[in-house]
Motif scaffolding. Sequence first.
Motif, mmCIF file in Angstrom:
data_model
loop_
_atom_site.group_PDB
_atom_site.id
_atom_site.type_symbol
_atom_site.label_atom_id
_atom_site.label_comp_id
_atom_site.label_asym_id
_atom_site.label_seq_id
_atom_site.Cartn_x
_atom_site.Cartn_y
_atom_site.Cartn_z
ATOM 1 N N ALA A 74 -52.031 -30.781 -113.797
ATOM 2 C CA ALA A 74 -51.269 -29.527 -113.779
ATOM 3 C C ALA A 74 -51.147 -28.942 -115.173
ATOM 4 C CB ALA A 74 -49.878 -29.771 -113.193
ATOM 5 N N ARG A 75 -51.317 -27.631 -115.273
ATOM 6 C CA ARG A 75 -51.217 -26.952 -116.561
ATOM 7 C C ARG A 75 -49.972 -26.081 -116.662
ATOM 8 N NH1 ARG A 75 -52.646 -30.158 -119.012
ATOM 9 N NH2 ARG A 75 -52.696 -28.836 -120.858
ATOM 10 N N VAL A 76 -49.423 -25.670 -115.514
ATOM 11 C CA VAL A 76 -48.207 -24.845 -115.517
ATOM 12 C C VAL A 76 -47.175 -25.504 -114.617
ATOM 13 C CG1 VAL A 76 -47.191 -22.588 -115.055
ATOM 14 C CG2 VAL A 76 -49.545 -22.743 -115.912
ATOM 15 N N VAL A 77 -46.010 -25.783 -115.173
ATOM 16 C CA VAL A 77 -44.952 -26.509 -114.463
ATOM 17 C C VAL A 77 -43.663 -25.701 -114.529
ATOM 18 C CG1 VAL A 77 -43.496 -28.577 -114.493
ATOM 19 C CG2 VAL A 77 -45.954 -28.773 -114.939
ATOM 20 N N VAL A 78 -42.946 -25.660 -113.401
ATOM 21 C CA VAL A 78 -41.620 -25.035 -113.354
ATOM 22 C C VAL A 78 -40.618 -26.042 -112.807
ATOM 23 C CG1 VAL A 78 -40.192 -23.288 -112.218
ATOM 24 C CG2 VAL A 78 -42.418 -22.651 -113.149
ATOM 25 N N ASP A 112 -49.723 -33.739 -121.044
ATOM 26 C CA ASP A 112 -49.834 -33.296 -122.429
ATOM 27 C C ASP A 112 -50.372 -31.870 -122.522
ATOM 28 O OD1 ASP A 112 -49.744 -33.599 -125.226
ATOM 29 O OD2 ASP A 112 -51.879 -34.040 -125.263
ATOM 30 N N GLY A 113 -49.591 -31.004 -123.141
ATOM 31 C CA GLY A 113 -50.023 -29.635 -123.362
ATOM 32 C C GLY A 113 -49.729 -28.670 -122.233
ATOM 33 N N ALA A 114 -49.067 -29.126 -121.183
ATOM 34 C CA ALA A 114 -48.752 -28.233 -120.062
ATOM 35 C C ALA A 114 -47.729 -27.184 -120.486
ATOM 36 C CB ALA A 114 -48.210 -29.028 -118.879
ATOM 37 N N GLU A 115 -47.831 -26.003 -119.897
ATOM 38 C CA GLU A 115 -46.850 -24.939 -120.093
ATOM 39 C C GLU A 115 -45.679 -25.220 -119.151
ATOM 40 O OE1 GLU A 115 -46.413 -20.089 -119.336
ATOM 41 O OE2 GLU A 115 -48.398 -21.044 -119.294
ATOM 42 N N VAL A 116 -44.491 -25.402 -119.698
ATOM 43 C CA VAL A 116 -43.343 -25.832 -118.902
ATOM 44 C C VAL A 116 -42.214 -24.815 -119.012
ATOM 45 C CG1 VAL A 116 -41.615 -27.639 -118.534
ATOM 46 C CG2 VAL A 116 -43.947 -28.263 -119.194
ATOM 47 N N HIS A 117 -41.703 -24.431 -117.851
ATOM 48 C CA HIS A 117 -40.556 -23.535 -117.766
ATOM 49 C C HIS A 117 -39.478 -24.200 -116.907
ATOM 50 C CE1 HIS A 117 -42.613 -19.873 -119.368
ATOM 51 N NE2 HIS A 117 -43.686 -20.527 -118.936
ATOM 52 N N ASP A 163 -48.671 -24.684 -110.985
ATOM 53 C CA ASP A 163 -49.316 -25.846 -110.363
ATOM 54 C C ASP A 163 -48.295 -26.813 -109.764
ATOM 55 O OD1 ASP A 163 -52.008 -25.120 -111.169
ATOM 56 O OD2 ASP A 163 -51.381 -25.640 -113.201
ATOM 57 N N VAL A 164 -47.178 -27.005 -110.460
ATOM 58 C CA VAL A 164 -46.097 -27.876 -109.969
ATOM 59 C C VAL A 164 -44.794 -27.109 -110.047
ATOM 60 C CG1 VAL A 164 -44.710 -29.934 -110.407
ATOM 61 C CG2 VAL A 164 -47.195 -30.059 -110.571
ATOM 62 N N LEU A 165 -44.139 -26.955 -108.896
ATOM 63 C CA LEU A 165 -42.824 -26.330 -108.812
ATOM 64 C C LEU A 165 -41.859 -27.412 -108.339
ATOM 65 C CD1 LEU A 165 -40.927 -23.913 -108.857
ATOM 66 C CD2 LEU A 165 -41.825 -23.220 -106.634
ATOM 67 N N ALA A 166 -41.155 -28.026 -109.282
ATOM 68 C CA ALA A 166 -40.214 -29.105 -108.979
ATOM 69 C C ALA A 166 -38.821 -28.511 -108.842
ATOM 70 C CB ALA A 166 -40.242 -30.156 -110.089
ATOM 71 N N ALA A 167 -38.215 -28.695 -107.687
ATOM 72 C CA ALA A 167 -36.907 -28.076 -107.432
ATOM 73 C C ALA A 167 -35.942 -29.132 -106.903
ATOM 74 C CB ALA A 167 -37.055 -26.937 -106.429
ATOM 75 N N ASN A 168 -35.154 -29.690 -107.810
ATOM 76 C CA ASN A 168 -34.131 -30.648 -107.387
ATOM 77 C C ASN A 168 -32.876 -29.855 -107.014
ATOM 78 O OD1 ASN A 168 -32.886 -33.059 -106.829
ATOM 79 N ND2 ASN A 168 -32.322 -33.471 -108.952
ATOM 80 N N VAL A 169 -32.933 -29.239 -105.844
ATOM 81 C CA VAL A 169 -31.897 -28.302 -105.408
ATOM 82 C C VAL A 169 -30.609 -29.035 -105.061
ATOM 83 C CG1 VAL A 169 -33.654 -26.718 -104.497
ATOM 84 C CG2 VAL A 169 -32.619 -28.430 -102.984
#
Length: 276
Positions: free
Chosen positions: A110-114, A132-137, A178-184
């Motif tokens: 994954a290169r883009v993570v939220v 390593d190097g992923a864009e993380v928001h 690529d990864v949308l992690a939502a610990n709602v």
Amino acid sequence: MPSRSSQSSRSSQSSEVFPSLVSPSAVVRVLRAAGCVFAEEEAELLLASARSAHELTSMVDRRAAGLPLEQVLGWAPFHGLRISVGPGVFVPRRRTEFLVDQALAAAPRARVVVDLCCGSGALGAALAAALDGAEVHAADIDPVAVRCARRNLAAFGGRAHQGDLYDALPAGLRGRVDVLAANVPYVPTDEVPLLPAEARDHEPLVALDGGPDGLDTLRRVAAGAAGWLAPGGCLLSEISEHQAAGAVEAFAEAGLTTRLAVSDELYAHVVTGVRA
């Protein structure tokens, strides 16, 4: 948990126990009297963290009064990292490490993570460390959580945004995640008063209360996910065992290819949905 009056009494007693030099056995005694189940382990962490007898006394007093250990220490262990936490911030749970593992298995490049509903930003930081190097928001509606997440993501070049779910995210992320992690929040409203006092009294309600059946926020996240995920991108959320069927249904209704993963060791349940 001990009553507030008994906690206050024990807190004042602890100050008498530590006149100048502090012994490990004294710390254990005070913590055990306050109802701390893992008094020996907590004492070890407090003794290792305190820089003086005065600071240790203050830390033990706060822990004996009912403040979560992680907030007393100022950090929580999570997926091999020390995650900064503070008053009014949701403390990451060990079971949520299973969500990180599921995300890395589903999208190892994954290169883009939220990290949505990010709290301290623990998920975003753990994924950033592994990718390593992923864009993380990260994003959260609570400004206190966003400030904490910014501290935890700074080392990885991550960014934290304040706002309600997807409204907080930069528009340029649409279709790229690529990864949308939502610990709602997923505790049913009627069950919030039944939570341990450490969560109920010291963590924000917005991070706990998931509505009548605990799935209100999860449904909103699932419904909007497809517009933000890249093709093949995945949404992951932690839920409880009795909510699994409802969560899988919500993901499927959002058009995601859905599966449920369970860790018996951590008693963790993670639903994953992939955009076709």
